[in-house]
Design an enzyme around this catalytic site. Structure first.
Site, PDB file in Angstrom:
ATOM      1  N   CYS A 159       0.833  -1.207   0.000  1.00  0.00           N
ATOM      2  CA  CYS A 159       0.000   0.000   0.000  1.00  0.00           C
ATOM      3  C   CYS A 159       0.870   1.260   0.000  1.00  0.00           C
ATOM      4  O   CYS A 159       1.537   1.546  -0.973  1.00  0.00           O
ATOM      5  CB  CYS A 159      -0.969  -0.042   1.177  1.00  0.00           C
ATOM      6  SG  CYS A 159      -2.355   1.107   0.990  1.00  0.00           S
ATOM      7  N   HIS A 174      -3.580  -5.636   1.343  1.00  0.00           N
ATOM      8  CA  HIS A 174      -2.815  -5.873   2.577  1.00  0.00           C
ATOM      9  C   HIS A 174      -2.771  -7.336   3.013  1.00  0.00           C
ATOM     10  O   HIS A 174      -3.610  -7.767   3.800  1.00  0.00           O
ATOM     11  CB  HIS A 174      -3.440  -5.058   3.711  1.00  0.00           C
ATOM     12  CG  HIS A 174      -3.239  -3.594   3.568  1.00  0.00           C
ATOM     13  ND1 HIS A 174      -2.251  -2.902   4.234  1.00  0.00           N
ATOM     14  CD2 HIS A 174      -3.901  -2.673   2.823  1.00  0.00           C
ATOM     15  CE1 HIS A 174      -2.303  -1.623   3.910  1.00  0.00           C
ATOM     16  NE2 HIS A 174      -3.301  -1.452   3.060  1.00  0.00           N
ATOM     17  N   GLU A 209      -0.826  -8.583   5.163  1.00  0.00           N
ATOM     18  CA  GLU A 209      -0.506  -8.679   6.598  1.00  0.00           C
ATOM     19  C   GLU A 209      -1.755  -8.638   7.469  1.00  0.00           C
ATOM     20  O   GLU A 209      -1.681  -8.923   8.666  1.00  0.00           O
ATOM     21  CB  GLU A 209       0.484  -7.575   7.002  1.00  0.00           C
ATOM     22  CG  GLU A 209      -0.101  -6.191   7.227  1.00  0.00           C
ATOM     23  CD  GLU A 209      -0.382  -5.416   5.940  1.00  0.00           C
ATOM     24  OE1 GLU A 209      -0.441  -6.035   4.858  1.00  0.00           O
ATOM     25  OE2 GLU A 209      -0.563  -4.188   6.021  1.00  0.00           O
TER      26      GLU A 209
END
Lengths: 259, 84
Positions: A106, A215, A217
């Site tokens: 990002c 994302h 994560e």
């Protein structure tokens, strides 16, 4: 050293000394939001996360670097434009040239384009709205340091959350990226922000530097991830498709002789 | 104190979502005389003392390296605005 408290039961984390010996740095800039999430993802995948501060000039002997999401310096000038000039970024640029795996997520992807480690740029979403959704992606290249744990053409569902997520580059650059297999991730099931050719993530020519807009994560831990998965049915919040990003880099560093 | 003005505009071929949104709003206000809107940025760099050629060159460097991203933007003006 960043301590990354683990809240839940992390029995998913492999107990493997070789993996644990891999040190993955996670850079924090003023305005970074997802550094702890990225560090936890590395830990859950079995590696060792090392917190790095943007103003320092030492990579602390890490084996790979993650530039996490957020709004570095508020994105007031352009997304990622000021972070690019942080002292630590010079070291990252040098290390990337030497083959170190670098992942930008990002805002981290935006920083990598501003640092000229990746081509193109990111502009405001074509619909002008902040996007927040569980996004289906396709792994177009599973041979990079960050994607080798995925099957070819694998799908993955990870959260997408951004304002400036529309990837743009000139046609020549786009053709090069396509021709050289450097489109690493593509949006599947609709283009959420008008990105050219549905591109969600790319790599540099050598393949060690990868940037992606959504994302991974945030999709590593059962109970806290997306409500769906590209790998079959899951319970609410149980999507962990992003974990393989972090397993990939640990595996490739261990296979490359890091122990 | 003199100021150096730097204008940065999105490249013509780059979709400018903000300009497009503004262009959509104008007719709703009855302002129908415009076929398009592009939204750029204006920076004002304040100088203590005279604008020497070196200072102006620094402003050009700042415009090219920090204030704009050549992938998506053009620097359309670097100009000294003297003290009023």
């Amino acid at each position: 050293m960043l301590s990354t408290p683990l809240i839940g039961d992390f029995s998913v984390a492999p107990e493997n000394d070789a993996l644990r010996a891999v040190r993955v740095g996670v850079i924090t800039f003023p305005g970074t939001l997802d550094d702890r999430d990225a560090a936890r993802a590395v830990t859950i995948a079995g590696g060792t996360a090392v917190g790095l501060w943007h103003a320092e000039a030492n990579l602390q002997s890490v084996d790979a670097v993650i530039i996490p999401g957020g709004f570095s310096y508020g994105d007031y000038l352009r997304a990622g434009a000021i972070a690019r000039f942080a002292p630590l970024m010079e070291k990252v640029v040098d290390a990337a040239a030497g083959g170190m795996p670098v992942l930008g997520i990002c805002n981290g992807f935006q920083i990598l384009t501003e640092a000229h480690l990746l081509p193109g740029s990111m502009i405001k979403n074509n619909h002008l709205k902040f996007s927040c959704a569980d996004q289906l992606l396709r792994v177009e290249n599973n041979t990079t340091a960050w994607t080798n744990a995925y099957e070819a053409e694998a799908g993955m569902v990870v959260p997408l959350k951004n304002q400036d997520g529309q990837y743009v580059a000139d046609e020549k650059t786009l053709d090069e990226l396509e021709g050289e297999g450097r489109v690493v991730f593509r949006y599947d099931g609709g283009n959420p922000n008008g990105s050219r050719r549905g591109i969600a993530g790319i790599s540099n020519a050598a393949g060690n530097v990868v940037g992606l807009m959504p994302h991974p994560e945030h999709a590593v831990e059962p109970g806290f991830g997306p409500d769906s998965s590209a790998y079959g049915e899951v319970g609410l919040g149980y999507g962990t498709d992003g974990l393989r990003i972090f397993s990939s880099v640990l595996n490739s560093l261990v296979a490359g002789g890091k122990s | 104190m003199p100021r150096i003005v730097v204008d940065v505009m999105p490249k013509p071929e780059i979709l400018d979502p903000q300009g497009k949104a503004i262009a959509g709003a104008l007719p709703r206000l009855g302002l129908t005389g415009f076929t398009g809107v592009r939204q750029g940025k204006r920076f004002e760099l304040t100088v203590d003392g005279d604008v020497t050629p070196e200072v102006l060159e620094q402003a050009r460097t700042a415009a090219a390296t920090v204030l704009s991203n050549p992938v998506i933007e053009d620097v359309t003006r670097v100009e000294v605005i003297p003290e009023a």
